[in-house]
Design an enzyme around this catalytic site. Sequence first.
Site, mmCIF file in Angstrom:
data_model
loop_
_atom_site.group_PDB
_atom_site.id
_atom_site.type_symbol
_atom_site.label_atom_id
_atom_site.label_comp_id
_atom_site.label_asym_id
_atom_site.label_seq_id
_atom_site.Cartn_x
_atom_site.Cartn_y
_atom_site.Cartn_z
ATOM 1 N N LEU A 180 -9.856 25.675 29.599
ATOM 2 C CA LEU A 180 -9.810 25.161 28.230
ATOM 3 C C LEU A 180 -11.181 24.915 27.606
ATOM 4 O O LEU A 180 -11.280 24.494 26.459
ATOM 5 C CB LEU A 180 -9.005 23.856 28.184
ATOM 6 C CG LEU A 180 -7.555 23.968 28.680
ATOM 7 C CD1 LEU A 180 -6.858 22.613 28.605
ATOM 8 C CD2 LEU A 180 -6.780 25.011 27.880
ATOM 9 N N HIS A 193 -3.645 33.666 25.502
ATOM 10 C CA HIS A 193 -3.280 32.531 24.645
ATOM 11 C C HIS A 193 -1.779 32.605 24.370
ATOM 12 O O HIS A 193 -1.255 33.683 24.097
ATOM 13 C CB HIS A 193 -4.073 32.615 23.337
ATOM 14 C CG HIS A 193 -3.851 31.442 22.450
ATOM 15 N ND1 HIS A 193 -4.449 30.220 22.671
ATOM 16 C CD2 HIS A 193 -3.060 31.279 21.363
ATOM 17 C CE1 HIS A 193 -4.041 29.364 21.752
ATOM 18 N NE2 HIS A 193 -3.196 29.984 20.944
#
Length: 182
Positions: free
Chosen positions: A78, A97
Site C-alpha cells: 500500500l 487494483h
Amino acid sequence: MQTIGIVIGGKGRGSNMEALIRAFGDCVRVVVAPHENLPAVDRARALCAHVEIVQATEPERLVEVLSHVDWVCLAGYLRLLPLEVLTSHPGRVLNIHPALLPKFGGKGMYGHHVHDAVLAAGEEESGCSVHFVTEHYDEGAVILQKRCAVLSDDTSESLAERVLALENVAYVEALRSLIDHG
Ligand code: GRF
C-alpha cells in the site's frame, strides 16, 4: 529466463502472490514481506518461495533485494515504492487494483474502501486493473482489466470476493503477456 519479485503488504493475505507463484514457479525469485507474522509468508514458504523480510524503514534494502529480478509485482503493497526501484526497472513494475481504473483509485483507495465507493456510486460493473506503477498511486497505464457485474444485493465483502477471483487470473495473464511479448 525472466525473473520476478513479489512485494506484499502488511495485510499480507497473499492470494495474488500465490497465483503468481503457482503460474511462474521458479521464476519467482523472492517474496518481500514487511514482517514474518503474515498468512502470506506462511503461504509463500509452503509454496517453496524464498521470503525476505524488509521493513518500511529500510527502503535501501528493498531496492537491493529487488535489484536481482527483472519484474516487480506489487500485491497488496500500500505504500509508494522507493523511486530507485522504478528507475532500475523501467516499465517492469506492476500492481493490481480491485476496481476499474481510473475510477476508484488513488491514495486511501484500498481494500473495502474501494468496494464501498463502487457500491455508493451505484456502479453497474466493477472489476480489477493490472497497471504499471509510477510515483503516484494507481496512475500508471492500465495493462489489463477484467470486469464483473455489481449485483443489487452485493455487500462490500461479496463484491470483493468476486473481484478477487478475477484479480488472481488477471495478474497472471497480464504478466505472462508482458514476458512473452516484451
Ligand atoms: C488485492 O485486492 C489487490 O487488488 C490489492 O490488494 C489486495 C491484495 O490481496 N492491491 P491478496 O493479498 O493478493 O489476496
